[in-house]
Write an enzyme that holds these catalytic residues in place. Structure first.
Site, short mmCIF file in Angstrom:
data_model
loop_
_atom_site.label_atom_id
_atom_site.label_comp_id
_atom_site.label_asym_id
_atom_site.label_seq_id
_atom_site.Cartn_x
_atom_site.Cartn_y
_atom_site.Cartn_z
N CYS A 142 15.60 10.24 41.72
CA CYS A 142 16.61 9.20 41.93
C CYS A 142 16.72 8.30 40.69
O CYS A 142 15.78 7.58 40.36
CB CYS A 142 16.22 8.38 43.16
SG CYS A 142 17.16 6.87 43.39
N CYS B 57 16.27 4.54 41.31
CA CYS B 57 14.85 4.27 41.62
C CYS B 57 14.06 4.13 40.32
O CYS B 57 13.21 3.25 40.20
CB CYS B 57 14.25 5.41 42.45
SG CYS B 57 15.02 5.63 44.07
#
Length: 164
Positions: A86, A89
């Site tokens: 991600c 993230c």
């Protein structure tokens, strides 16, 4: 049957990760140098996650049964639900690590990889990542999905300071 359910859950979570997938700025060497100390809590670890002891640095949860929303704690816990694939993230990770260093001994910082801990993610109602949950004794649970309310780093620090 449980394995099929978990696989379907992961597929559903991956499809619903609307916060993830936006452009990512890579982690620089300077950011990597400032990362917090990491402790891993696994199923085989007899000193599993203790909600009444504040670990120094970031605790990486690797025990899908150790953490639930109804956990009783005597200090704030900040949980970052994330995944290695991600982009957002990875953008948020340096701020999370810096907060773990800044608030060491006062606040517990727990990193939960949703791919490795699907039951924990489901228990907290995670549908998009990054998803940050702030638990604090005597206060309402706070949830933040995406990075808009978490970055830049000073915004995140302010959120953590507000629960102290």
């Amino acid at each position: 049957m449980k394995r099929i359910f978990n696989t379907l859950l992961l597929v559903a979570l991956a499809a619903g990760f609307t916060a993830c997938g936006s452009k990512s700025a890579g982690t620089t060497d300077a950011e990597k140098a400032g990362e917090a100390e990491v402790t891993t809590v696994s199923e085989n670890d007899p000193a599993a996650f203790d909600p009444n002891t504040v670990a120094i640095g970031v605790v990486e949860l690797d025990n899908d049964d150790a953490l639930r929303p109804d956990i009783k704690t005597n200090h704030p816990i900040v949980i970052d639900f994330n995944a290695t694939w991600c982009g957002p993230c990875q953008q948020f990770k340096p701020a999370f690590d810096a907060a773990a260093e800044k608030f060491a001994g006062q606040v517990e910082f727990v990193s939960v990889d949703v791919d490795n801990n699907p039951n924990t993610a489901q228990a907290f109602g995670v549908t998009g990542i990054p998803h940050v949950v702030i638990l604090a004794p005597g206060k309402n649970t706070q949830n933040f999905v995406g990075t808009d309310e978490l970055l830049p780093q000073d915004k995140f620090f302010k959120l953590v300071e507000d629960v102290l």
